[in-house]
Design an enzyme around this catalytic site. Sequence first.
Site, PDB file in Angstrom:
ATOM      1  N   SER A 248      30.243  53.435  44.121  1.00  0.00           N
ATOM      2  CA  SER A 248      29.406  54.571  44.192  1.00  0.00           C
ATOM      3  C   SER A 248      28.582  54.630  43.128  1.00  0.00           C
ATOM      4  O   SER A 248      28.944  54.235  42.005  1.00  0.00           O
ATOM      5  CB  SER A 248      30.182  55.781  44.546  1.00  0.00           C
ATOM      6  OG  SER A 248      30.694  56.081  43.146  1.00  0.00           O
ATOM      7  N   ASP A 249      27.237  55.346  43.351  1.00  0.00           N
ATOM      8  CA  ASP A 249      26.714  55.784  42.207  1.00  0.00           C
ATOM      9  C   ASP A 249      27.354  57.139  41.418  1.00  0.00           C
ATOM     10  O   ASP A 249      28.553  57.453  42.175  1.00  0.00           O
ATOM     11  CB  ASP A 249      25.114  56.284  42.573  1.00  0.00           C
ATOM     12  CG  ASP A 249      24.142  56.067  41.368  1.00  0.00           C
ATOM     13  OD1 ASP A 249      24.701  56.236  40.442  1.00  0.00           O
ATOM     14  OD2 ASP A 249      23.055  56.152  41.924  1.00  0.00           O
ATOM     15  N   TRP A 250      27.142  57.281  40.112  1.00  0.00           N
ATOM     16  CA  TRP A 250      27.852  58.108  39.543  1.00  0.00           C
ATOM     17  C   TRP A 250      27.793  59.600  40.303  1.00  0.00           C
ATOM     18  O   TRP A 250      26.518  60.326  40.297  1.00  0.00           O
ATOM     19  CB  TRP A 250      27.224  58.136  38.016  1.00  0.00           C
ATOM     20  CG  TRP A 250      27.849  57.232  37.320  1.00  0.00           C
ATOM     21  CD1 TRP A 250      28.426  57.472  35.915  1.00  0.00           C
ATOM     22  CD2 TRP A 250      27.757  55.678  37.421  1.00  0.00           C
ATOM     23  NE1 TRP A 250      28.999  56.206  35.311  1.00  0.00           N
ATOM     24  CE2 TRP A 250      28.555  55.290  36.221  1.00  0.00           C
ATOM     25  CE3 TRP A 250      27.632  54.608  38.348  1.00  0.00           C
ATOM     26  CZ2 TRP A 250      28.947  53.877  36.056  1.00  0.00           C
ATOM     27  CZ3 TRP A 250      27.925  53.533  38.408  1.00  0.00           C
ATOM     28  CH2 TRP A 250      28.662  53.183  37.159  1.00  0.00           C
TER      29      TRP A 250
END
Length: 575
Positions: A248-250
């Site tokens: 995932s992105d942050w």
Amino acid sequence: MTNIIKTSLLAVAMAASSTGAYAQSWFTPEVEQRAEAMLKNMTVREKLIYIGGVDWMYTKDFPRLGITRAKMSDGPQGVGTWGASTAYPCVLMLASSFNRDLAHDYGEALAKDCKARGVDILLGPGVNIARAPMCGRNFEYMGEDPYLSAQTATGYIRGLQDNGVMAVVKHFTANFQEYDRNYTSSDIDERTLHEIYFPAFKAAVQEAETGSIMSSYNLLNGVWTTEDPTLLKGVLRDKWGFNGMVMSDWGSTHNCVPAAKSGLDLEMAGNEIENEDALREHLASGEITMADIDLKVKHILQTLIAFGIFDKNPWDGNLPATDNPETAQTALEVSRDGVVLLKNNDNILPLKKENGSKIAVVGNNALIFAAGGGSGLVTPFRYTSYYDGLKALGEEKGFEVSYIDQYDHMQGAMFNGAGSQTQGLKGEYFNNRNLEGAPVATTLETRIGYEWTMGSGVAGVNKNDFSVRWTGVIRPTVDGEYTIRVSGDDGFRLSFNNKVVLDEYKTGSLRTRTYTAQLKAGQDYPVRLEYFQAGGGASIDFAWERKGDEKRFENELNKADVVVAFIGHSAASEG
């Protein structure tokens, strides 16, 4: 310009429609067997916590199993997380070169910078198609053409991974805006996805053999990409044959059960949503099975094994940043090859004295390290501003270069105290947001117009979470009605003539406030401007305009023979 890329949308569509069995060459039987052996020896708790990162930029480690942590860094145009590094031209300029070999060189140079800092995984390249000009990350992407993006990304990834650093291709998929990005749905029909928005990602998987894919913040057709099985399983793994890990992105993971079951492997920056307690609860209810967890862990393990991360010597973690002239040369070559000149009326370029001896430079980007912000920002070891570069050129070629600001920054009207003839306001810098304690630095500043991308540049001052107080007097030379203008990101407060007249001392994006007063020539007006920065963008601008002098800027420009304008976004407004 070499290695020109030519194709048609028909070829793109045909390539995008192909399906069939496929596997990355790094995914060998030996890699899979080793991953399965490690998985078999992990406890349930180790599995549940392994699917989230730790310490912002690392995977977790279990020394008893030989599982070491992998170190990541922001990209995609430089190692942006671990101090100063070579700052490359944005990947949009790389794509503008139409040069596959240069794209490989770009990735190879990035790998050298990563390895000098102990970085195993670079969070790049970004390959989304620029659907809207307002997207805050367009500078991190490779333009509007799916084939050009695919070919440029392939060279970049191969250059990176051929030299021992894993790529993370992002943001899968249809990341078209940063505003309200967690709740915006990109609604796109299947044919358009496969012909326009998927080709660069598919090439990253099947041609460049990327180790990892990063999901995006947005929804795709009403479903968050972190929990979309059609996207992460149906397209990425079943159709394209991806064997690596999906991260995932942050902070982009929204819900535990669908993320756990739909194809997301690693939640970054940590187990914020897929935490141990939540996973155990859903395991007990039967909504999630251990088979779901095992598959996620296996994807992470086999990818890190294949890229040799478990077999490297442990990194010091405090390696000195290396200023590498070789990678700086690559950055220069990309700058030269990526520049596109659309017109050159009257052969005005390159600038020369015959075209006029007075060159006016305008735009704040001429004075700063002009770059996109956010995770795409890189702190360079050094840089030459456009204005300084043009001044040096002027000295060499024999023409005069001056900077003309759109706003009057009161240079010549600011003094450090009542009755003083010393120009400039006293600046006091604090390593906190509230102007507390003794200042860590004191300055005298004749112009307050800053757009900081890498901290204030004042020795001893934090890059983030700092505050400044400027004090002194303003002494007009002409009677009149003056409008004082303050812009800032984050908080600012102005006291004028011993009264608070503007108060925006709170976090927030870039905004402007004004105060108008009738002022007399020669009179000292006490002024106190206070500012704090709370992370991310940092800018503060203090200027004024006298009624009746609205054409000051235009009049100054009319005195010039040539105007060079540096306009557009910067780290304060894009990223």
